[in-house]
Write an enzyme that holds these catalytic residues in place. Structure first.
Site, PDB file in Angstrom:
ATOM      1  N   LYS A  80       0.854  -1.199   0.000  1.00  0.00           N
ATOM      2  CA  LYS A  80       0.000   0.000   0.000  1.00  0.00           C
ATOM      3  C   LYS A  80       0.887   1.245   0.000  1.00  0.00           C
ATOM      4  CE  LYS A  80      -4.027   1.879   2.530  1.00  0.00           C
ATOM      5  NZ  LYS A  80      -4.891   1.709   3.722  1.00  0.00           N
ATOM      6  N   SER A 107      -9.784   1.762   2.842  1.00  0.00           N
ATOM      7  CA  SER A 107      -8.919   2.517   1.969  1.00  0.00           C
ATOM      8  C   SER A 107      -7.894   1.660   1.215  1.00  0.00           C
ATOM      9  CB  SER A 107      -8.150   3.565   2.777  1.00  0.00           C
ATOM     10  OG  SER A 107      -7.307   2.939   3.718  1.00  0.00           O
ATOM     11  N   SER A 164      -9.991  -0.545   6.962  1.00  0.00           N
ATOM     12  CA  SER A 164      -9.379  -0.321   5.656  1.00  0.00           C
ATOM     13  C   SER A 164      -8.730  -1.533   5.018  1.00  0.00           C
ATOM     14  CB  SER A 164      -8.342   0.797   5.749  1.00  0.00           C
ATOM     15  OG  SER A 164      -8.986   2.046   5.685  1.00  0.00           O
TER      16      SER A 164
END
Lengths: 480, 483, 95
Positions: free
Chosen positions: A66, A141, A165
């Protein structure tokens, strides 16, 4: 195609001489070439120059990261304009651990800007699409990581989870997502959203990979004061065929208005599968659940407003150079223009809310009160885990929603985290695994939660469930 | 109208740890800009602080030395404000649970003890250094200092005059120096002081409008700035004017304060517990351990030196200004029982050497035993004061021991050697009148002869010995006709 | 509870966030929604409850006062939008 395999499958194949690292990489690259234009899972595509240690535990298996986790010499932008061109001069502890074990760092995945969101739409690089339905969001997210794994553009990935997330996008993309206990994995090198809630965790194609990845990234770190000095176990060794003696609680507060009927049915069917395997169920109450979203948005935005103060154009990232001098002087004008232009709308909204709840005169009414209700939420779980190994809930109240659907209504977006937020507030581990599909072929996830540092309980139940269901084997049809 | 001055001081001291408060970067002063920085002190995204154990220990030491109540539970908070010397745009500091609360510093006002209460002592990180370019429209930032452990010591507004403020600072600095936890060097910025000052009509309870004073670079500067400010405020108030709350800067060259004039916003620091740092509990054992390590402070040492060593109040006051000097003094006094002689030597010859070579006593290659020996030689007449001084300077410069220097330079000599005899012979020969006078019973005449010998020996001879030799020489030698 | 545009302005200034009029307007409306929702916390009896600032009961985490490597100055300055020599450069602080 090797890119469709899990990491543990690939390791076996490599050992057996049936797969090479080069083949894995070329399969991945050709898959990325084909589907990435549709899915847009990556913020920064893998670089050719990356290399990995040979003959190691992870044997050069690539992993997508990420974009809010620092990898030395690569971009770490949190999908925000304000960090444009920011290249991290150091490796996050999880990256260091991965490299030591021979993983290949393979691309940085898209995300909601600074992890603010549940849809992966607030990225400065544009939204990531759900591989199961390109009209829909992958969740967020860590939507880029979940979509990349689901679309076989990555073998596995790291995400971060502040309020769901990792788990919510895992559920929306039919992959496995684990948020470890707060303090189980070092946060050093994770660009902070809300420091008291953030955890890094695996997003994988199956439970085995999640356990393998947690084995590598977990454990004490002297660089993170909040990382617990508690021994880890081999999480891949806790799998069992049945679930005899396992006690699972079902909190009644999670099955209420707002929960999609298809999701509810799917989770109930999952319960039946687990029961068949020997687990016993009982309904319990987590009475303060309904306050979780409120508590979360006060604490998370307050911490974020302070964590994001450093993005000011002084040392790194975007600086607005057009800014002249306004009535408050050149410097303040530079700050305001840089931050005003560098942050997206959701980031600004949260900075404003977080600054507001900490500002003079409001601290007690909001922040302090939220910290106290947080205690109550944690106490609820402590009580349940005295008698139960796990808590079972849906991961998300609905399956994937359409791109743009909730962008203009922040509160409705915030409420999509209603089932995942409590685990972050209580600091407990939680896993989301695929448990079915809607009639429109949209993935549904179930969530298991356990007592702090009892990830093995999650893995055991999740693994047994997975072995007896087909969901994790399903692949999206991307019309290729 | 008569006014009463009310002053409160905020003192910041750098703790002398090897590394910064929350990262392993060096704290060395004077390095090239931005060479002592890392992701943590630069506040780079993703970095996290971990507290330096030594910094906490030093902070607790200071708190206990200032008689603060021991705190069982302390935590760190974030103080949020934007400034380019603050990379995270928040400072890790302590808000409601600092290292120390409710202490005091004693000062001496006309021989009466006055306690200045210390409100709080808290640990925080220092900011970087801004260099404002004279021309152009830019400022430059150096983060080497950023993150160094800083202790803020806040007094209550118990100080009623600039000279009280000066005394407070002097005593506070002394206490901290005794602990060895800071250099307290204002020139290097390891001690900084801001002041709050207000005036109120004598007898009134309500405090006047306060002015914050900054930019003082020495204790004297603090006193001067406060004196200026007392006068300025007195003038304004006596003419019926009023003081506006503001920050004023001291201009050392012009000897005046001036308004910062920048638009000041109301501070809203949005303190909250730093989620990146866990709380700290200070156990009773930990506190007791630190308490045990506390040195004897000047306020206890002065009466003891007067009592035990027979020093005068003034002498004791002087020597306690330097703890290392005290340690040396006591070391010497343990092996040589004439403490006042030691004191004179230390504050005379030794201090002269230290000042000349710009060294403190611990940097000298000198042991208390060695100095004691030297003093003893002088007392026994083996060395003159002057010769002893030479021996000492030479020994220190060359890092040699005293006895070997004496041998090498033939310094003992002068009280027994042929040189001395030669000088005596010469003096007697050249001054027959004085010899005659002495032999005729004029006792004083011998002092003139001694003086002549001293001259010839360039001060190296010991007068007592010279006198004895002359008497001996005149009595044994019939040439001079002594019976 | 009501966040006016002026309050948003005040808070935006604290946060050094340049907002245009449209954003000010929008945020004050949206924040009112959110704060209204958050109002529900007032119904919880917290009179005897201690706050949880840290969810784990970890205390006294310290490191030894031992130096570790600093960044090479080149790396420290690598990302800077503006530098001069080995300094970071910013618009004039005091004008």
């Amino acid at each position: 195609m090797l890119n469709t395999k899990t990491a543990h499958e690939l390791l076996d194949l490599i050992k057996a001489g049936k797969a090479s690292r080069d083949k894995i990489l070329s399969d991945l690259k050709s898959r990325i070439d084909k589907v990435e234009p549709k899915v847009k899972a990556y913020a920064h595509l893998p670089k050719e120059t990356d290399s990995a240690k040979q003959d190691s535990l992870l044997n050069g298996i690539p992993i997508a990261i990420k974009d809010n986790i620092c990898t030395k010499g690569q971009f770490a932008t949190c999908a925000s304009r304000i960090l444009e061109n920011f290249s991290a001069p150091y490796d996050a502890t999880v990256i260091k651990k991965l490299k030591e074990k021979g993983a290949l760092i393979f691309g940085k995945t898209n995300m909601d800007e600074f992890a603010f969101g549940s849809s992966c739409e607030t990225s400065c690089y544009g939204p990531t699409r759900n591989p199961w339905d390109l009209e829909r969001v992958p969740g967020g997210s860590s939507g880029g990581s979940a979509a990349a794994v689901a679309a076989d553009e990555a073998i596995w990935a790291l995400g971060s989870d502040t309020g769901g997330s990792i788990r919510q996008p895992a559920a929306l993309c039919a992959v496995v997502g684990l948020k470890p206990t707060y303090g189980r994995v070092s946060r050093y090198g994770l660009i902070a959203f809300a420091s008291s809630l953030d955890q890094i965790g695996p997003i994988t194609k199956d439970v085995h990979d999640a356990a393998l990845l947690l084995n590598v990234i977990s454990g004490h770190d002297e660089k993170d004061s909040t990382c617990a000095d508690i021994p880890t176990v081999d999480y891949t060794s806790c799998f069992t065929k049945d679930l005899k003696g396992v006690k699972i609680a079902i909190p009644k507060e999670y099955f209420i208005k707002g929960l999609d009927k298809e999701v509810e049915d799917s989770v109930k069917q999952a319960k039946a599968v687990l029961e068949k395997l020997g687990a016993t169920f009982k309904e319990v109450s987590l009475p303060h659940t309904k306050y979780a979203v409120s508590v979360y948005y006060i604490i998370a935005t307050a911490e974020a407003s302070s964590n994001l103060a450093r993005f000011d154009g002084v040392q790194y990232g975007f600086r607005d150079k057009s800014s002249g001098s306004d009535e408050s002087g050149q410097l303040i004008s530079m700050y305001k223009q840089t931050r005003g232009k560098g942050f997206g709308l959701e980031a600004k909204r949260r900075i404003i809310l977080g600054t507001y709840v900490l500002s003079s005169g409001y601290y007690d009414a909001y922040y302090l009160r939220a910290l106290k209700v947080r205690t109550l939420i944690k106490n609820d779980f402590d009580k349940v885990f005295k008698d139960f190994d796990c808590v079972l809930t849906p991961t998300s109240p609905t399956a994937a929603f359409k791109v743009g659907e909730r962008l203009e209504n922040p509160l409705s977006m915030y409420l999509s985290d209603i089932y995942t937020i409590s685990a972050n507030l209580a600091g407990i581990p939680a896993i989301s695994i695929p448990c079915g599909f809607t009639k429109n072929k949209l993935p549904i996830g179930l969530q298991l939660l356990s007592a702090p540092f009892k990830e093995e309980n999650l893995f055991r139940s999740a693994y047994a469930f997975e072995q007896n269901t087909p969901w994790h084997k399903m692949k999206p049809d991307l019309n290729i | 109208m008569k006014f009463e001055t009310v002053i409160g001081l905020e003192v910041h001291v750098h703790l002398k740890t090897k590394t910064k408060a929350f990262c392993g970067c060096s704290t060395e002063f004077g390095s090239e800009p931005n060479t002592q920085t890392c992701p943590v002190c630069l506040g780079l995204p993703g970095s996290l602080p971990v507290l330096n154990a030594k910094a906490l220990e030093y902070a607790v030491k200071v708190a206990l030395a200032l008689d603060c109540k021991p705190q069982e539970f302390i935590k760190f908070d974030r103080k949020n404000y934007f400034y380019p010397d603050l990379p995270k745009n928040y400072q890790i500091s302590q808000y409601d649970m600092p290292v120390g609360l409710d202490g005091f510093v004693s000062i001496d006002i006309d021989n009466v003890e006055k306690k200045i209460r210390v409100k709080r002592v808290h640990l925080e990180e220092d900011a970087g250094k801004l260099i404002h370019k004279q021309e152009g429209s830019a400022s430059l930032v150096d983060y080497n200092r950023c993150g160094i452990a800083l202790l803020e010591i806040v007094s209550e507004p118990d100080i009623n005059s600039p000279s009280e403020a000066f005394e407070y600072l002097k005593n506070l600095k002394l206490i901290i120096q005794y602990l060895g936890v800071s250099d307290c060097d204002m020139e290097k910025g390891s001690l900084r002081c801001d002041a709050n000052i207000s005036l109120r009509p004598k007898g009134k309870k309500q405090l006047g409008t306060k002015i914050e004073l900054k930019n003082m670079n020495s204790f004297k500067g603090v006193r001067d700035a406060l004196e200026y400010e007392v006068k300025r405020q007195e003038d304004v108030l006596s003419q019926g004017g009023s003081i506006t709350q503001e920050t004023r800067l001291w201009d050392e060259d012009k000897q005046l304060t001036f308004s910062m004039r920048s638009k000041e916003e109301a501070h809203d620091y949005r303190y909250f517990p730093d989620p990146d740092l866990v709380p700290f509990t200070l156990s009773r054992e930990f506190i007791a351990g630190i308490r045990k390590e506390l040195p004897e402070f000047p306020k206890d040492r002065i009466p003891r030196y007067i009592r035990e060593f027979g020093l005068t109040q003034k002498e004791a006051d002087i020597i306690v200004q330097d703890k290392d000097m005290c340690v040396f003094f006591e070391g010497c006094a343990a092996v040589y029982t004439q403490p006042r002689k030691i004191y004179n030597w230390l504050t005379g010859v030794v201090l002269a050497y230290m000042n000349d070579r710009k060294k403190n006593i611990t940097q000298l290659d000198l042991k208390p035993q060695a100095l004691a020996k030297l003093i003893q030689y002088v007392e026994e007449g083996r060395l003159s004061n002057l010769a002893a001084k030479d021996v000492l300077f030479y020994a220190l410069d060359e890092k040699k021991d005293i006895d070997s220097v004496i041998k090498e330079k033939g310094a003992t000599q002068v009280s027994g050697s042929k040189d001395l005899e030669k000088f005596v012979e010469a003096a007697l020969k050249d001054n027959p009148k004085s010899v005659k006078d002495f032999l005729a019973g004029k006792e004083n005449a011998i002092m003139f002869l001694v003086g002549q010998v001293m001259k010839l020996s360039k001060g190296k001879a010991n007068p007592k010995v010279v006198k004895e030799i002359i008497i001996g020489r005149l009595s044994e030698d019939t040439t001079y006709g002594i019976k | 509870m009501n966040i006016s545009k002026d309050t948003v302005k005040y808070v935006a200034n604290l946060a050094r966030l340049g907002l245009n009029d449209e954003e000010l307007e929008k945020f004050s409306l949206q924040l009112n929604d959110i704060l209204q929702y958050i109002e529900q916390l007032k119904e919880v009896d917290i009179s005897k409850i201690a706050p949880t600032a840290h969810v784990l009961d970890i205390k006294n985490v310290k490191r030894k006062d031992e130096p570790s490597a600093s960044l090479p100055v080149k790396e420290a300055l690598n990302n800077s939008p503006q530098k001069e020599g080995s300094f970071f450069k910013v618009p004039k602080v005091i004008e």
